[in-house]
Design a protein around this motif. Structure first.
Motif, mmCIF file in Angstrom:
data_model
loop_
_atom_site.group_PDB
_atom_site.id
_atom_site.type_symbol
_atom_site.label_atom_id
_atom_site.label_comp_id
_atom_site.label_asym_id
_atom_site.label_seq_id
_atom_site.Cartn_x
_atom_site.Cartn_y
_atom_site.Cartn_z
ATOM 1 N N ARG A 1 0.865 -1.181 0.000
ATOM 2 C CA ARG A 1 0.000 0.000 0.000
ATOM 3 C C ARG A 1 0.901 1.231 0.000
ATOM 4 O O ARG A 1 1.799 1.349 0.825
ATOM 5 C CB ARG A 1 -0.905 0.010 1.224
ATOM 6 N N GLU B 1 0.593 5.431 0.049
ATOM 7 C CA GLU B 1 -0.298 6.574 0.242
ATOM 8 C C GLU B 1 0.498 7.854 -0.001
ATOM 9 O O GLU B 1 1.626 7.996 0.469
ATOM 10 C CB GLU B 1 -0.885 6.565 1.653
ATOM 11 N N TYR B 2 -0.110 8.772 -0.710
ATOM 12 C CA TYR B 2 0.568 9.997 -1.129
ATOM 13 C C TYR B 2 -0.415 11.154 -1.043
ATOM 14 O O TYR B 2 -1.609 10.978 -1.310
ATOM 15 C CB TYR B 2 1.037 9.820 -2.577
ATOM 16 N N TYR B 3 0.088 12.320 -0.654
ATOM 17 C CA TYR B 3 -0.750 13.514 -0.758
ATOM 18 C C TYR B 3 0.067 14.653 -1.343
ATOM 19 O O TYR B 3 1.285 14.694 -1.220
ATOM 20 C CB TYR B 3 -1.371 13.924 0.586
ATOM 21 N N GLU C 1 -6.773 4.800 -5.895
ATOM 22 C CA GLU C 1 -7.960 5.506 -5.422
ATOM 23 C C GLU C 1 -7.558 6.966 -5.200
ATOM 24 O O GLU C 1 -6.700 7.248 -4.376
ATOM 25 C CB GLU C 1 -8.472 4.899 -4.126
ATOM 26 N N LEU D 1 -7.023 11.237 2.475
ATOM 27 C CA LEU D 1 -7.466 9.908 2.033
ATOM 28 C C LEU D 1 -8.807 9.536 2.668
ATOM 29 O O LEU D 1 -9.049 8.378 2.993
ATOM 30 C CB LEU D 1 -6.416 8.837 2.358
ATOM 31 N N SER E 1 -5.069 13.439 -2.641
ATOM 32 C CA SER E 1 -4.283 12.306 -2.146
ATOM 33 C C SER E 1 -4.631 11.064 -2.955
ATOM 34 O O SER E 1 -5.672 11.009 -3.614
ATOM 35 C CB SER E 1 -4.533 12.072 -0.644
ATOM 36 N N ARG F 1 -4.267 6.603 -2.848
ATOM 37 C CA ARG F 1 -3.896 5.345 -2.181
ATOM 38 C C ARG F 1 -3.829 4.261 -3.262
ATOM 39 O O ARG F 1 -4.797 4.010 -3.956
ATOM 40 C CB ARG F 1 -4.912 4.940 -1.127
ATOM 41 N N TRP F 2 -2.656 3.648 -3.379
ATOM 42 C CA TRP F 2 -2.491 2.531 -4.303
ATOM 43 C C TRP F 2 -2.355 1.249 -3.501
ATOM 44 O O TRP F 2 -1.639 1.216 -2.491
ATOM 45 C CB TRP F 2 -1.231 2.686 -5.142
ATOM 46 N N THR F 3 -2.998 0.186 -3.935
ATOM 47 C CA THR F 3 -2.862 -1.120 -3.288
ATOM 48 C C THR F 3 -2.636 -2.180 -4.362
ATOM 49 O O THR F 3 -3.087 -2.042 -5.511
ATOM 50 C CB THR F 3 -4.102 -1.488 -2.453
#
Length: 115
Positions: free
Chosen positions: A27, A29-31, A59, A66, A98, A100-102
Motif C-alpha cells: 500500500r 499513500e501519497y498527498y 484511489e 485519504l 491524495s 492510495r495505491w494497493t
C-alpha cells in the motif's frame, strides 16, 4: 513498513526487508499540498526473483487525508508520476489531493529493497 511523510521537498525513503514466500499486500499513500507533485515507488530484489506483475489499484481523493469516497478509481501500471501543475485524474485539482495505491503480489523468499 516504509513510513514517511515529507512536505514541500524532494525526499527518498528506503527500507530493506526480508520477506517470506507468499502473498504480500503493498500500500502506497501519497498527498499533494501544493504543486509541483511527484511520486515514485519501486523495489528491487537482492537474492530473489521479481514477483509476477499486475497493476496497482489507484484511489484518488479530493482531499489530503485519504478520507471519504474516492472521486476517481483506476488501475495504474506503475507508481511513477510527475503531476507538476496538472491534475492527476478527473475530478481533482492540481493541489490538495491524495492517492492510495494497493496491490497484492506473490513474492519469493528473499531480501528486498523498497523505495
Amino acid at each position: 513498513m516504509l513510513d514517511g511523510w515529507y512536505d514541500h521537498a524532494v525526499k527518498t525513503f528506503v527500507v530493506d526487508r526480508t520477506l517470506r514466500a507468499g502473498h504480500h499486500l503493498l500500500r502506497v499513500e501519497y498527498y499533494n499540498a501544493a504543486s509541483p507533485g511527484m511520486v515514485q515507488f519501486a523495489w528491487e530484489p537482492y537474492n530473489a526473483p521479481q514477483p509476477s506483475n499486475n497493476k496497482w489499484r489507484g484511489e484518488y481523493f479530493n482531499n489530503r487525508d485519504l478520507t471519504g469516497a474516492p472521486v476517481h478509481v483506476r488501475n495504474d501500471q506503475n507508481i511513477d508520476f510527475n503531476w507538476s501543475w496538472i491534475s492527476p485524474a478527473p475530478g481533482l485539482g492540481t493541489e490538495n489531493y491524495s492517492v492510495r495505491w494497493t496491490r497484492t503480489l506473490d513474492f519469493s523468499s528473499g531480501d528486498y529493497r523498497f523505495y
